[in-house]
Design a protein around this motif. Structure first.
Motif, PDB file in Angstrom:
ATOM      1  N   LEU A 126       0.827  -1.203   0.000  1.00  0.00           N
ATOM      2  CA  LEU A 126       0.000   0.000   0.000  1.00  0.00           C
ATOM      3  C   LEU A 126       0.863   1.256   0.000  1.00  0.00           C
ATOM      4  O   LEU A 126       0.654   2.178  -0.802  1.00  0.00           O
ATOM      5  CB  LEU A 126      -0.915  -0.021   1.225  1.00  0.00           C
ATOM      6  N   THR A 127       1.838   1.293   0.890  1.00  0.00           N
ATOM      7  CA  THR A 127       2.665   2.491   1.026  1.00  0.00           C
ATOM      8  C   THR A 127       3.705   2.607  -0.080  1.00  0.00           C
ATOM      9  O   THR A 127       4.324   3.659  -0.230  1.00  0.00           O
ATOM     10  CB  THR A 127       3.371   2.506   2.396  1.00  0.00           C
ATOM     11  N   ASP A 133       1.122   3.863 -10.746  1.00  0.00           N
ATOM     12  CA  ASP A 133       0.466   2.571 -10.523  1.00  0.00           C
ATOM     13  C   ASP A 133      -1.061   2.668 -10.553  1.00  0.00           C
ATOM     14  O   ASP A 133      -1.738   1.649 -10.485  1.00  0.00           O
ATOM     15  CB  ASP A 133       0.907   1.978  -9.174  1.00  0.00           C
ATOM     16  N   VAL A 134      -1.583   3.877 -10.622  1.00  0.00           N
ATOM     17  CA  VAL A 134      -3.036   4.087 -10.608  1.00  0.00           C
ATOM     18  C   VAL A 134      -3.573   4.116 -12.035  1.00  0.00           C
ATOM     19  O   VAL A 134      -3.151   4.942 -12.853  1.00  0.00           O
ATOM     20  CB  VAL A 134      -3.399   5.402  -9.892  1.00  0.00           C
ATOM     21  N   LEU A 141      -5.151  -0.809  -9.353  1.00  0.00           N
ATOM     22  CA  LEU A 141      -3.860  -0.452  -8.776  1.00  0.00           C
ATOM     23  C   LEU A 141      -2.854  -1.527  -9.156  1.00  0.00           C
ATOM     24  O   LEU A 141      -3.102  -2.712  -8.920  1.00  0.00           O
ATOM     25  CB  LEU A 141      -3.957  -0.344  -7.252  1.00  0.00           C
ATOM     26  N   ALA A 142      -1.746  -1.128  -9.744  1.00  0.00           N
ATOM     27  CA  ALA A 142      -0.700  -2.077 -10.117  1.00  0.00           C
ATOM     28  C   ALA A 142       0.240  -2.255  -8.927  1.00  0.00           C
ATOM     29  O   ALA A 142       0.883  -1.304  -8.480  1.00  0.00           O
ATOM     30  CB  ALA A 142       0.076  -1.570 -11.331  1.00  0.00           C
ATOM     31  N   SER A 166      -2.651  -6.854 -10.442  1.00  0.00           N
ATOM     32  CA  SER A 166      -3.513  -5.687 -10.594  1.00  0.00           C
ATOM     33  C   SER A 166      -4.715  -5.877  -9.679  1.00  0.00           C
ATOM     34  O   SER A 166      -5.390  -6.902  -9.737  1.00  0.00           O
ATOM     35  CB  SER A 166      -3.968  -5.553 -12.047  1.00  0.00           C
ATOM     36  N   VAL A 167      -4.962  -4.881  -8.826  1.00  0.00           N
ATOM     37  CA  VAL A 167      -6.024  -4.992  -7.814  1.00  0.00           C
ATOM     38  C   VAL A 167      -7.082  -3.905  -8.061  1.00  0.00           C
ATOM     39  O   VAL A 167      -6.734  -2.725  -8.189  1.00  0.00           O
ATOM     40  CB  VAL A 167      -5.446  -4.840  -6.393  1.00  0.00           C
ATOM     41  N   PRO A 168      -8.354  -4.275  -8.140  1.00  0.00           N
ATOM     42  CA  PRO A 168      -9.417  -3.275  -8.356  1.00  0.00           C
ATOM     43  C   PRO A 168      -9.754  -2.534  -7.075  1.00  0.00           C
ATOM     44  O   PRO A 168      -9.577  -3.055  -5.974  1.00  0.00           O
ATOM     45  CB  PRO A 168     -10.591  -4.135  -8.826  1.00  0.00           C
ATOM     46  N   TYR A 169     -10.236  -1.298  -7.230  1.00  0.00           N
ATOM     47  CA  TYR A 169     -10.718  -0.562  -6.067  1.00  0.00           C
ATOM     48  C   TYR A 169     -12.127  -0.041  -6.361  1.00  0.00           C
ATOM     49  O   TYR A 169     -12.483   0.211  -7.518  1.00  0.00           O
ATOM     50  CB  TYR A 169      -9.773   0.581  -5.687  1.00  0.00           C
ATOM     51  N   PRO A 170     -12.962   0.114  -5.327  1.00  0.00           N
ATOM     52  CA  PRO A 170     -14.360   0.520  -5.512  1.00  0.00           C
ATOM     53  C   PRO A 170     -14.482   1.929  -6.106  1.00  0.00           C
ATOM     54  O   PRO A 170     -13.593   2.770  -5.943  1.00  0.00           O
ATOM     55  CB  PRO A 170     -14.934   0.470  -4.097  1.00  0.00           C
ATOM     56  N   GLU A 171     -15.604   2.172  -6.739  1.00  0.00           N
ATOM     57  CA  GLU A 171     -15.839   3.446  -7.417  1.00  0.00           C
ATOM     58  C   GLU A 171     -15.810   4.630  -6.465  1.00  0.00           C
ATOM     59  O   GLU A 171     -15.379   5.731  -6.833  1.00  0.00           O
ATOM     60  CB  GLU A 171     -17.195   3.387  -8.131  1.00  0.00           C
TER      61      GLU A 171
END
Length: 293
Positions: A126-127, A133-134, A141-142, A166-171
């Protein structure tokens, strides 16, 4: 190092490793005479299962290289059957409402809380995120790097499983993430000032961390930032995500690990399977009866 540092790899026997593992667990591990007296004194306290397993793993890895270099015919540290078992700590899962309270109480760190709880990224992953990466169009998020503090220094390497993902994030996180990117170059760190990595909030100590304070303000039990990763797994599974999707999101090497770590989250699925089988059987029987008529 205290026990094996001055020992030739060819002189290490399987029985020696087995004895050493038992001594570590019991707090009676002996060290080599050439070691510093201060180091030898550390063998009095029994080591935790985690420490013993890690110490054995380091030795086994070193000897694996010795085997590949043909310095020894086989690895005497492999096949040790007396390694201690780690007790599994019960996971703490937050609800959507509890996450909201925690995020609000976290103030400027609210986006960190949201991302940890809804993506399952490890703190180091995360950090270590950078603006580049966005992927705002796909809301992804890569995960390319992992920032880990060792002593006073931050060491940046690949993610834990050494596989990029690659991780998805909510809208609802589109705007907060866009605000983090605003005014920063592509290579800048996403969080903070773009130059320095955010320090992990301490779970204990004299000074209270922002995370501990936020938990108290939100009226939540004490937990660690890593527990938000467990929350992400819980929310993903309860939303209907399959094991393979959760595995890819969390970055587990095999899907079996996801099933093992979060077996408690799949208990409710057993009832669903039973109900589905019963319904399918009833439909099949009724269809056969109608055809027979």
């Amino acid at each position: 190092m205290p026990r094996w540092g001055a020992t030739q790899v060819s002189a290490i026997a399987h029985s020696d490793v087995r004895t050493w593992v038992s001594q570590l667990s019991a707090g009676t591990a002996k060290t080599n005479r050439r070691d510093h007296p201060r180091t030898r004194a550390q063998g009095a306290k029994p080591k935790s299962a985690t420490v013993v397993i890690r110490a054995h793993g380091v030795l086994a890895s070193v000897l694996d290289i010795a085997v590949k270099d043909r310095r020894i015919p086989h690895n005497p540290a492999r096949g040790v059957d007396n390694l201690p078992r780690k007790g599994r700590k019960a996971h703490r899962y937050l609800s959507h409402q509890e996450i909201e309270r925690l995020a609000v109480a976290s103030g400027n760190h609210s986006t960190v809380v949201y991302l940890a709880a809804y993506t399952g990224l490890r703190w180091g992953e995360l950090t270590a995120l950078r603006v580049r990466d966005v992927d705002a169009l796909r809301r992804r998020l890569a995960v390319n790097e992992n920032a880990v503090r060792v002593g006073a220094e931050i060491h940046v390497g690949t993610p834990k499983t050494h596989e990029l993902r690659s991780v998805p994030y909510p809208e609802f996180l589109e705007l907060p993430i866009a605000q983090l990117c605003e005014g920063k170059p592509r290579d800048a760190i996403l969080f903070g000032d773009g130059l320095d990595y955010l320090p992990r909030p301490r779970a204990s100590g004299k000074s209270r961390s922002w995370f501990t304070t936020a938990l108290d303000v939100a009226g939540l039990e004490r937990m660690t930032v890593h527990d938000l990763r467990h929350t992400a797994a819980s929310l993903a599974i309860s939303s209907g995500a399959n094991v393979k999707a959760v595995q890819r999101m969390l970055g587990h090497a095999p899907a079996a690990m996801t099933l093992d770590v979060y077996a408690d989250l799949f208990d409710d699925d057993l009832d669903t399977v039973s109900a589905s089988l019963n319904a399918a059987r009833n439909r099949a029987v009724e269809r056969a009866v109608r055809v027979g008529r």
